[in-house]
Design a protein around this motif. Structure first.
Motif, PDB file in Angstrom:
ATOM      1  N   UNK A 127       0.830  -1.201   0.000  1.00  0.00           N
ATOM      2  CA  UNK A 127       0.000   0.000   0.000  1.00  0.00           C
ATOM      3  C   UNK A 127       0.865   1.251   0.000  1.00  0.00           C
ATOM      4  N   UNK A 128       0.391   2.248  -0.712  1.00  0.00           N
ATOM      5  CA  UNK A 128       1.107   3.525  -0.751  1.00  0.00           C
ATOM      6  C   UNK A 128       0.936   4.247   0.589  1.00  0.00           C
ATOM      7  N   UNK A 161      -1.011  10.470  -1.806  1.00  0.00           N
ATOM      8  CA  UNK A 161       0.080   9.513  -1.928  1.00  0.00           C
ATOM      9  C   UNK A 161       1.396  10.258  -1.694  1.00  0.00           C
ATOM     10  N   UNK A 162       2.110   9.878  -0.639  1.00  0.00           N
ATOM     11  CA  UNK A 162       3.346  10.550  -0.255  1.00  0.00           C
ATOM     12  C   UNK A 162       4.359  10.537  -1.401  1.00  0.00           C
ATOM     13  N   UNK A 163       4.410   9.455  -2.159  1.00  0.00           N
ATOM     14  CA  UNK A 163       5.387   9.336  -3.246  1.00  0.00           C
ATOM     15  C   UNK A 163       5.053  10.216  -4.446  1.00  0.00           C
ATOM     16  N   UNK A 164       3.852  10.748  -4.491  1.00  0.00           N
ATOM     17  CA  UNK A 164       3.439  11.582  -5.622  1.00  0.00           C
ATOM     18  C   UNK A 164       3.245  13.049  -5.236  1.00  0.00           C
ATOM     19  N   UNK A 165       3.683  13.402  -4.030  1.00  0.00           N
ATOM     20  CA  UNK A 165       3.525  14.782  -3.551  1.00  0.00           C
ATOM     21  C   UNK A 165       4.405  15.725  -4.361  1.00  0.00           C
ATOM     22  N   UNK A 166       3.906  16.938  -4.553  1.00  0.00           N
ATOM     23  CA  UNK A 166       4.600  17.952  -5.331  1.00  0.00           C
ATOM     24  C   UNK A 166       4.573  19.272  -4.563  1.00  0.00           C
ATOM     25  N   UNK A 167       5.734  19.806  -4.253  1.00  0.00           N
ATOM     26  CA  UNK A 167       5.808  21.038  -3.472  1.00  0.00           C
ATOM     27  C   UNK A 167       5.138  22.205  -4.204  1.00  0.00           C
TER      28      UNK A 167
END
Length: 153
Positions: free
Chosen positions: A2-3, A38-44
């Motif tokens: 799970x993400x 999704x933490x891996x797809x976060x964008x500042x």
């Protein structure tokens, strides 16, 4: 697998002020939760520009608060991927939720000659058209008090 997910509680609509007790506050506080990210797809850049999704045209700065710390010592500027990673790391300290504050600053008024004036004050719209027109009649030309210049030939 799970993400890893994160919820962001955006605090918006105000600026930071010192309370009567001398501590920083952000009140009254409008909140908007952006959940299951999704933490891996976060964008500042997406997070820094989220103020537009909330209906604002401008912002001064975006901050995140380290869970368990006060505003005085726990605010961190959300301005880089390193800060974003640090923010995601701290999500576990607050049940997967991170508080993000949008600092709005002071808006610059736009003066339009000959138009009715509508002012947004504390989420209320007030039409000040007639009052603004009468006030503008009382304002003198700022150049009218200057001495005349003579041109030498």
């Amino acid at each position: 697998m799970d993400a890893e997910q994160l919820d962001i509680m955006f605090h918006h609509g105000r600026n930071f002020e010192r309370g009567k007790d001398g501590r920083w506050t952000y009140t009254p506080d409008n909140k908007h939760c952006l959940g299951d990210l999704d933490v891996d797809r976060m964008d500042v850049f997406y997070l820094r520009n989220y103020f537009k999704e909330l209906g604002y045209e401008t912002m001064k700065e975006v901050w995140w608060q380290v869970p368990g710390k006060s505003l005085e010592v726990g605010l961190r500027r959300l301005d880089s991927n390193n800060e974003l990673r640090e923010m995601c790391y701290h999500r576990g300290k607050n049940n997967g939720v991170v508080d993000v504050y949008i600092e709005h600053g002071i808006s610059e008024p736009e003066i339009v000659q000959g138009q009715d004036v509508v002012v947004h004050v504390d989420d209320q719209v007030r039409d000040l058209g007639e009052q603004a027109k009468s006030n503008s009649r009382m304002v003198k030309d700022p150049l009218s008090n200057l001495p005349l210049r003579r041109t030498l030939r």
